[in-house]
Scaffold this motif. Sequence first.
Motif, PDB file in Angstrom:
ATOM      1  N   UNK A  69       0.835  -1.210   0.000  1.00  0.00           N
ATOM      2  CA  UNK A  69       0.000   0.000   0.000  1.00  0.00           C
ATOM      3  C   UNK A  69       0.858   1.244   0.000  1.00  0.00           C
ATOM      4  N   UNK A  70       1.847   1.298   0.874  1.00  0.00           N
ATOM      5  CA  UNK A  70       2.699   2.487   0.967  1.00  0.00           C
ATOM      6  C   UNK A  70       3.492   2.714  -0.315  1.00  0.00           C
ATOM      7  N   UNK A  71       3.854   1.638  -0.974  1.00  0.00           N
ATOM      8  CA  UNK A  71       4.607   1.758  -2.227  1.00  0.00           C
ATOM      9  C   UNK A  71       3.725   2.331  -3.333  1.00  0.00           C
ATOM     10  N   UNK A  72       2.527   1.785  -3.474  1.00  0.00           N
ATOM     11  CA  UNK A  72       1.582   2.320  -4.453  1.00  0.00           C
ATOM     12  C   UNK A  72       1.210   3.760  -4.102  1.00  0.00           C
ATOM     13  N   UNK A  73       1.053   4.014  -2.829  1.00  0.00           N
ATOM     14  CA  UNK A  73       0.650   5.334  -2.334  1.00  0.00           C
ATOM     15  C   UNK A  73       1.673   6.393  -2.692  1.00  0.00           C
ATOM     16  N   UNK A  74       2.935   6.025  -2.575  1.00  0.00           N
ATOM     17  CA  UNK A  74       4.009   6.976  -2.825  1.00  0.00           C
ATOM     18  C   UNK A  74       4.216   7.240  -4.314  1.00  0.00           C
ATOM     19  N   UNK A  75       4.144   6.195  -5.128  1.00  0.00           N
ATOM     20  CA  UNK A  75       4.509   6.326  -6.544  1.00  0.00           C
ATOM     21  C   UNK A  75       3.346   6.208  -7.515  1.00  0.00           C
ATOM     22  N   UNK A  76       2.188   5.726  -7.047  1.00  0.00           N
ATOM     23  CA  UNK A  76       1.090   5.475  -7.960  1.00  0.00           C
ATOM     24  C   UNK A  76       1.202   4.085  -8.559  1.00  0.00           C
ATOM     25  N   UNK A  77       0.119   3.608  -9.155  1.00  0.00           N
ATOM     26  CA  UNK A  77       0.101   2.245  -9.681  1.00  0.00           C
ATOM     27  C   UNK A  77       1.064   2.065 -10.854  1.00  0.00           C
ATOM     28  N   UNK A  78       0.972   2.910 -11.845  1.00  0.00           N
ATOM     29  CA  UNK A  78       1.750   2.725 -13.075  1.00  0.00           C
ATOM     30  C   UNK A  78       3.250   2.808 -12.838  1.00  0.00           C
ATOM     31  N   UNK A  79       3.685   3.714 -11.982  1.00  0.00           N
ATOM     32  CA  UNK A  79       5.117   3.917 -11.753  1.00  0.00           C
ATOM     33  C   UNK A  79       5.720   2.894 -10.792  1.00  0.00           C
ATOM     34  N   UNK A  80       4.882   2.125 -10.121  1.00  0.00           N
ATOM     35  CA  UNK A  80       5.363   1.113  -9.185  1.00  0.00           C
ATOM     36  C   UNK A  80       5.676  -0.177  -9.938  1.00  0.00           C
ATOM     37  N   UNK A  81       6.883  -0.687  -9.766  1.00  0.00           N
ATOM     38  CA  UNK A  81       7.292  -1.914 -10.449  1.00  0.00           C
ATOM     39  C   UNK A  81       7.210  -3.109  -9.499  1.00  0.00           C
ATOM     40  N   UNK A  82       7.259  -4.292 -10.076  1.00  0.00           N
ATOM     41  CA  UNK A  82       7.274  -5.496  -9.248  1.00  0.00           C
ATOM     42  C   UNK A  82       8.536  -5.557  -8.392  1.00  0.00           C
ATOM     43  N   UNK A  83       9.629  -5.040  -8.918  1.00  0.00           N
ATOM     44  CA  UNK A  83      10.864  -4.986  -8.127  1.00  0.00           C
ATOM     45  C   UNK A  83      10.690  -4.068  -6.922  1.00  0.00           C
ATOM     46  N   UNK A  84       9.989  -2.949  -7.125  1.00  0.00           N
ATOM     47  CA  UNK A  84       9.703  -2.036  -6.005  1.00  0.00           C
ATOM     48  C   UNK A  84       8.897  -2.759  -4.932  1.00  0.00           C
ATOM     49  N   UNK A  85       7.887  -3.476  -5.371  1.00  0.00           N
ATOM     50  CA  UNK A  85       7.009  -4.178  -4.435  1.00  0.00           C
ATOM     51  C   UNK A  85       7.751  -5.306  -3.726  1.00  0.00           C
ATOM     52  N   UNK A  86       8.545  -6.056  -4.462  1.00  0.00           N
ATOM     53  CA  UNK A  86       9.316  -7.150  -3.861  1.00  0.00           C
ATOM     54  C   UNK A  86      10.250  -6.627  -2.781  1.00  0.00           C
ATOM     55  N   UNK A  87      10.914  -5.511  -3.086  1.00  0.00           N
ATOM     56  CA  UNK A  87      11.844  -4.932  -2.118  1.00  0.00           C
ATOM     57  C   UNK A  87      11.116  -4.419  -0.888  1.00  0.00           C
TER      58      UNK A  87
END
Length: 218
Positions: free
Chosen positions: A32-50
């Motif tokens: 949630x915080x990752x999507x919240x910070x960058x938005x859906x499109x700019x968030x990558x699977x690598x971002x989420x994994x990390x």
Amino acid sequence: MVQKEKIEKAEPKRARGRPRAFDAENALARARDTFWQSGYSATTLDDLSAAMGMNRPSLYGAFGDKRALYLATLERYVEVNRAAMDAALSGEHPLDQALLHVYDLALGLYFHTGSVSTGCLLTGTAVVEAVNDEAVRTILGDGLRTFDRSFEARFVRAQQSGELDPSTDPAMLAKIASAILHTLAVRSRAGDKRSALRATAEAGVAMICTAGSAVRKK
């Protein structure tokens, strides 16, 4: 028997997938915080994994693909904040205090990372994605209407207790109260200071309570 026992004890070591200390709630919060910070499109699977501390196979096994994870975070966000909103409105505090409590909770959420606001996850990210994604559009619409209903229930109770005039339309007041909430979310993301937004909330509450006041001089 001894050999079988050794095999059974060894099996957990070969198990793969979710980490042993997997916590779905915490993982969703990090996503949630990752999507919240960058938005859906700019968030990558690598971002989420990390952020979630999970490799891709584990992430897919637990939540599905990126879109499924995003939808899950939106649904959870609506659920948690509806519960917090209902709790803030369900007490015996006067209407103006109850409404201000909701807005204070919202501002605390929008500024949860510090002085720079991330705004609202729902209106800040889902509004963009809803244009081309029906599932996101449904969660967005249902979420907004859910918050309307929470406000409306409190206004109905205010009518019953004499805080609001019986002729007041609770559903319309609820939409106005929600509009104030959306304004705080958008303007916080645009850089307005928290103190200025708190003043806006106070003015909005005063407007609602005055418009629906049970005490009217003729």
